[in-house]
Design a protein around this motif. Sequence first.
Motif, PDB file in Angstrom:
ATOM      1  N   LEU A  99      57.710  48.110  44.308  1.00  0.00           N
ATOM      2  CA  LEU A  99      58.470  48.035  43.057  1.00  0.00           C
ATOM      3  C   LEU A  99      59.187  46.701  42.883  1.00  0.00           C
ATOM      4  N   SER A 100      59.400  45.980  43.976  1.00  0.00           N
ATOM      5  CA  SER A 100      60.033  44.663  43.843  1.00  0.00           C
ATOM      6  C   SER A 100      59.107  43.676  43.134  1.00  0.00           C
ATOM      7  N   PHE A 101      57.829  44.027  43.002  1.00  0.00           N
ATOM      8  CA  PHE A 101      56.876  43.170  42.303  1.00  0.00           C
ATOM      9  C   PHE A 101      56.667  43.567  40.850  1.00  0.00           C
ATOM     10  N   VAL A 135      41.122  21.103  33.302  1.00  0.00           N
ATOM     11  CA  VAL A 135      39.869  21.805  33.582  1.00  0.00           C
ATOM     12  C   VAL A 135      39.933  22.443  34.958  1.00  0.00           C
ATOM     13  N   GLN A 136      40.463  21.721  35.941  1.00  0.00           N
ATOM     14  CA  GLN A 136      40.591  22.282  37.283  1.00  0.00           C
ATOM     15  C   GLN A 136      41.524  23.485  37.291  1.00  0.00           C
ATOM     16  N   ARG A 137      42.647  23.378  36.565  1.00  0.00           N
ATOM     17  CA  ARG A 137      43.608  24.469  36.502  1.00  0.00           C
ATOM     18  C   ARG A 137      42.973  25.696  35.849  1.00  0.00           C
ATOM     19  N   LEU A 138      42.246  25.477  34.760  1.00  0.00           N
ATOM     20  CA  LEU A 138      41.573  26.566  34.071  1.00  0.00           C
ATOM     21  C   LEU A 138      40.533  27.196  34.996  1.00  0.00           C
ATOM     22  N   ASN A 139      39.783  26.371  35.700  1.00  0.00           N
ATOM     23  CA  ASN A 139      38.779  26.849  36.634  1.00  0.00           C
ATOM     24  C   ASN A 139      39.438  27.671  37.744  1.00  0.00           C
ATOM     25  N   TYR A 140      40.578  27.206  38.251  1.00  0.00           N
ATOM     26  CA  TYR A 140      41.308  27.932  39.297  1.00  0.00           C
ATOM     27  C   TYR A 140      41.704  29.323  38.824  1.00  0.00           C
ATOM     28  N   PHE A 141      42.290  29.410  37.633  1.00  0.00           N
ATOM     29  CA  PHE A 141      42.743  30.697  37.128  1.00  0.00           C
ATOM     30  C   PHE A 141      41.574  31.628  36.840  1.00  0.00           C
ATOM     31  N   GLN A 142      40.458  31.087  36.380  1.00  0.00           N
ATOM     32  CA  GLN A 142      39.280  31.909  36.149  1.00  0.00           C
ATOM     33  C   GLN A 142      38.727  32.442  37.474  1.00  0.00           C
ATOM     34  N   GLN A 143      38.693  31.589  38.483  1.00  0.00           N
ATOM     35  CA  GLN A 143      38.215  32.030  39.793  1.00  0.00           C
ATOM     36  C   GLN A 143      39.166  33.066  40.403  1.00  0.00           C
ATOM     37  N   LEU A 144      40.459  32.870  40.216  1.00  0.00           N
ATOM     38  CA  LEU A 144      41.436  33.838  40.726  1.00  0.00           C
ATOM     39  C   LEU A 144      41.267  35.184  40.035  1.00  0.00           C
ATOM     40  N   GLU A 145      41.063  35.162  38.734  1.00  0.00           N
ATOM     41  CA  GLU A 145      40.836  36.404  37.992  1.00  0.00           C
ATOM     42  C   GLU A 145      39.559  37.097  38.475  1.00  0.00           C
ATOM     43  N   LEU A 150      47.960  48.366  40.755  1.00  0.00           N
ATOM     44  CA  LEU A 150      48.361  48.988  42.019  1.00  0.00           C
ATOM     45  C   LEU A 150      49.274  50.199  41.830  1.00  0.00           C
ATOM     46  N   LEU A 151      50.299  50.073  41.005  1.00  0.00           N
ATOM     47  CA  LEU A 151      51.231  51.199  40.848  1.00  0.00           C
ATOM     48  C   LEU A 151      50.554  52.462  40.325  1.00  0.00           C
ATOM     49  N   PRO A 152      49.738  52.386  39.278  1.00  0.00           N
ATOM     50  CA  PRO A 152      49.052  53.612  38.844  1.00  0.00           C
ATOM     51  C   PRO A 152      48.149  54.192  39.939  1.00  0.00           C
ATOM     52  N   LEU A 153      47.546  53.321  40.703  1.00  0.00           N
ATOM     53  CA  LEU A 153      46.705  53.772  41.811  1.00  0.00           C
ATOM     54  C   LEU A 153      47.543  54.509  42.854  1.00  0.00           C
ATOM     55  N   LEU A 154      48.722  53.964  43.147  1.00  0.00           N
ATOM     56  CA  LEU A 154      49.594  54.586  44.140  1.00  0.00           C
ATOM     57  C   LEU A 154      50.139  55.929  43.672  1.00  0.00           C
ATOM     58  N   PHE A 155      50.322  56.095  42.365  1.00  0.00           N
ATOM     59  CA  PHE A 155      50.788  57.382  41.835  1.00  0.00           C
ATOM     60  C   PHE A 155      49.820  58.500  42.200  1.00  0.00           C
ATOM     61  N   THR A 156      48.544  58.185  42.272  1.00  0.00           N
ATOM     62  CA  THR A 156      47.556  59.215  42.608  1.00  0.00           C
ATOM     63  C   THR A 156      47.731  59.707  44.039  1.00  0.00           C
ATOM     64  N   LYS A 209      51.069  42.759  50.917  1.00  0.00           N
ATOM     65  CA  LYS A 209      50.160  41.608  50.841  1.00  0.00           C
ATOM     66  C   LYS A 209      49.298  41.686  49.586  1.00  0.00           C
ATOM     67  N   LEU A 210      48.873  42.891  49.227  1.00  0.00           N
ATOM     68  CA  LEU A 210      48.101  43.050  47.995  1.00  0.00           C
ATOM     69  C   LEU A 210      48.962  42.758  46.769  1.00  0.00           C
ATOM     70  N   CYS A 211      50.223  43.140  46.807  1.00  0.00           N
ATOM     71  CA  CYS A 211      51.132  42.831  45.696  1.00  0.00           C
ATOM     72  C   CYS A 211      51.280  41.325  45.531  1.00  0.00           C
ATOM     73  N   VAL A 212      51.412  40.617  46.628  1.00  0.00           N
ATOM     74  CA  VAL A 212      51.519  39.155  46.572  1.00  0.00           C
ATOM     75  C   VAL A 212      50.230  38.578  46.001  1.00  0.00           C
ATOM     76  N   PHE A 213      49.105  39.074  46.471  1.00  0.00           N
ATOM     77  CA  PHE A 213      47.803  38.594  46.006  1.00  0.00           C
ATOM     78  C   PHE A 213      47.625  38.836  44.508  1.00  0.00           C
ATOM     79  N   PHE A 214      47.938  40.058  44.045  1.00  0.00           N
ATOM     80  CA  PHE A 214      47.721  40.401  42.641  1.00  0.00           C
ATOM     81  C   PHE A 214      48.805  39.864  41.716  1.00  0.00           C
ATOM     82  N   GLY A 215      50.016  39.688  42.208  1.00  0.00           N
ATOM     83  CA  GLY A 215      51.104  39.233  41.347  1.00  0.00           C
ATOM     84  C   GLY A 215      51.721  40.388  40.580  1.00  0.00           C
ATOM     85  N   ARG A 216      52.764  40.072  39.833  1.00  0.00           N
ATOM     86  CA  ARG A 216      53.543  41.107  39.132  1.00  0.00           C
ATOM     87  C   ARG A 216      52.715  41.918  38.130  1.00  0.00           C
ATOM     88  N   LYS A 217      51.963  41.222  37.301  1.00  0.00           N
ATOM     89  CA  LYS A 217      51.232  41.903  36.222  1.00  0.00           C
ATOM     90  C   LYS A 217      50.223  42.900  36.775  1.00  0.00           C
TER      91      LYS A 217
END
Length: 118
Positions: free
Chosen positions: A100-102, A15-25, A73-79, A59-67
Motif C-alpha cells: 500500500l505504500s506504493f 528518441v532514446q527516452r521514448l524507446n526506454y519507456f516503450q521497452q519498459l512497458e 498488483l492490488l486487485p490481484l492480491l485481493f483475490t 520488489k514487484l511494486c518497485v518494478f511496476f511503480g505506483r500506477k
Amino acid sequence: SSVGGISVSSAGESVQRLNYFQQLENLHEGVKKMIQPLVAQQTPHSSLIKRCLLSTIIKLCVFFGRKETENFLLPLLFTFLNDTDWQLRASLFDHIAGVLSFAPWTSKSHKQILLVML
C-alpha cells in the motif's frame, strides 16, 4: 547542431527516452503475462506459489511503480483473500502495508483493504 529549433542531441535523447519507456512497458506486460496464470491456477500447490509471490511483492511494486501496483498488483492480491489457505491470507496481511505504500492514499484500493481488515 540544430534542426528545426531542436538540437540534434536532444532529439536523439528524446528518441532514446521514448524507446526506454516503450521497452519498459513491454517488459511490464511480459511479467504480467507470466504472473497472471500462476495466480489463476487452482492446483494443490497454488497457495504455495502465491506465498512465494508475496515474498517478493515489494520488489514487484518497485518494478511496476505506483500506477501498475494500484491497477494490477492490488486487485490481484485481493483475490488471495478468497483462498482457503490461512497461511496465504496471513502472508498477505504481513505484506499489504508495504504494498500500500506504493499506491496513492486516495485510491479506492486503500479503502477496500481497510474495510477488509476491519
